[in-house]
Design an enzyme around this catalytic site. Structure first.
Site, short mmCIF file in Angstrom:
data_model
loop_
_atom_site.label_atom_id
_atom_site.label_comp_id
_atom_site.label_asym_id
_atom_site.label_seq_id
_atom_site.Cartn_x
_atom_site.Cartn_y
_atom_site.Cartn_z
N ASP A 76 0.81 -1.22 0.00
CA ASP A 76 0.00 0.00 0.00
C ASP A 76 0.84 1.27 0.00
OD1 ASP A 76 -3.00 1.10 1.03
OD2 ASP A 76 -1.30 2.25 1.77
N VAL B 227 -5.08 2.36 -0.33
CA VAL B 227 -4.98 1.64 -1.61
C VAL B 227 -5.34 0.17 -1.42
CG1 VAL B 227 -3.44 0.98 -3.49
CG2 VAL B 227 -3.27 3.26 -2.49
N ASP B 228 -4.87 -0.43 -0.34
CA ASP B 228 -5.23 -1.82 -0.05
C ASP B 228 -6.74 -2.00 0.01
OD1 ASP B 228 -2.91 -3.32 0.07
OD2 ASP B 228 -2.50 -2.82 2.15
N ASN B 229 -7.40 -1.16 0.79
CA ASN B 229 -8.83 -1.32 1.00
C ASN B 229 -9.62 -1.04 -0.28
OD1 ASN B 229 -9.45 -1.98 3.96
ND2 ASN B 229 -7.95 -0.36 4.15
N GLY C 80 -9.15 -4.01 -2.58
CA GLY C 80 -9.95 -5.16 -2.17
C GLY C 80 -11.39 -5.05 -2.63
#
Length: 394
Positions: A146, A174-176, A179
């Protein structure tokens, strides 16, 4: 009166989840909450996120990266490098509707578990791939998380600190987002399969998601004269900030000879490699920095030691050296710089919308599908353009 166990949209669907950390597991979590059976495939001992913890007063450490994104899943532990594990995974994939994976590009193919391997046995399987940078060319096969992806995509320079340091986003934006985009893409692929009989290969790159989140800002730089090549900002006299709660240090922007570089090297093997590459192997044995948590607690001292060593080279020189040795490092690009990078071009992130003098360049949505190109290039409608079509009396 509602039943105690009402039907859910994904009841009866099975997902084989090879992902770890945040983005991929979050996609699997969305599918679990919608009713799917998600089988989490982990290395012996469990995935690394189980060990990344935060300490709260009066209670044991919490695995705050792992717990929110793995509710209700089932877990199997295997060594994917063995033939026995490969055969076990092939049999499981034969019964699955979806496979989620987030390894570096080419890893699953080397294991004999790539989309061609699995879909030759199970033609109805949807294969969903999450990568850091897309794997579309020489710039896209690097590892990334991220923090580094956000910096490379221009997210850390729009609101710098008062001292001019790139502003690190204090949560996994960015990760969330990635996902949720991956889960959305899987749902679209399932609908495509149910309606049209097409079992797709879906690809989502975290970099593409980060770019897409900034589409409005980047559009300004896509529709004017070309910018200068990316270069680091001058290094100001930076103040120290307090350590962070998560045991993921070093993960931050650090001063070099001519500007800032963003580094993430909190995994033990990455931390050790970083120390040797910057010429400070003594830091590996330094008790202040021996473990992830101690590095977080002693964050100010850690930063001082790293920046002392990093002052020997420019930001660009360090990025080239660290990336060549498999570490996650990048320049913190501005929006203006992002649209001129080779990676941005490599990932085919823009669309030409409209015709003639009215043509503009925009950012496309990030999910990619093997069976069709998920883009529309018609310009937005004028206000009320279709009133006669949809509002006329029958």
């Amino acid at each position: 009166m509602p039943t105690s166990n009402p039907a859910k949209p994904l009841d009866g669907f099975r997902v084989l989840d090879f992902t770890q950390n945040v983005a991929g597991p979050l996609a699997g979590q969305v599918l679990v909450d919608l009713g799917a059976e998600v089988i989490k495939v982990e290395a012996p001992g469990g995935e690394a996120a189980r060990q990344i913890t935060s300490v709260l007063p009066g209670r044991p450490p919490l695995a705050t990266y792992f717990l929110p994104n793995n509710r209700g899943k089932k877990s199997v532990t295997v060594d994917l490098t063995t033939e026995q594990a490969k055969q076990q995974m092939l049999r499981l994939a034969d019964t699955a509707d979806v496979v989620l994976e987030a390894f570096r590009p080419g890893t699953m193919e080397k294991l004999g578990l790539g989309p061609d391997d699995l879909r030759s046995r199970n033609p109805n399987l949807i294969y969903a791939r999450l990568t850091a940078y897309g794997g579309n060319g020489p710039h896209g096969s690097r590892p990334g998380i991220d923090l580094v992806v956000a910096a490379e995509a221009g997210m850390t320079t729009g609101m710098p600190t008062p001292e001019g340091k790139p502003q690190i986003i204090p949560f996994q934006l960015v990760d969330n987002a990635s996902g949720h985009v991956l889960a959305q893409a899987v749902l679209a692929a399932l609908l495509h399969r149910e309606r049209n009989g097409v079992a797709d290969v879906v690809q989502v790159a975290m970099y593409d998601v980060a770019v897409g989140l900034q589409a409005n800002q980047l559009m300004m730089h896509l529709n004017r004269a070309a910018s200068d090549q990316p270069k680091p900002e001058p290094a100001p006299k930076a103040k120290r900030r307090k350590g962070v709660g998560f045991a993921t240090q070093p993960s931050d922007a650090f001063r070099t000879a001519d500007g800032y570089i963003v580094i993430s090297a909190y995994v033990p093997k990455h931390w050790q490699k970083l120390c040797y590459l910057i010429g400070r192997p003594d830091l590996v044995e330094d008790q202040r920095f021996a473990e992830q948590r101690s590095r977080s607690i002693n964050y100010a001292e850690l930063t001082a030691e790293l920046e002392l060593a990093l002052a020997s080279k420019t930001a660009t020189e360090w990025v080239q050296l660290l990336q060549a040795n498999g570490l996650m490092a990048c320049l913190a690009h501005t929006w203006k710089q992002v649209v001129d990078t080779p990676l941005f071009a490599e990932n085919d992130l823009t669309l030409e919308v409209g015709r003639g003098a009215d043509t503009i360049t925009v950012i496309r949505t990030p999910a990619r599908y093997a069976s069709f190109r998920a883009v529309v290039t018609d310009p937005p409608p004028t206000a009320g353009e279709h009133n006669a079509v949809f509002l006329a009396r029958p």
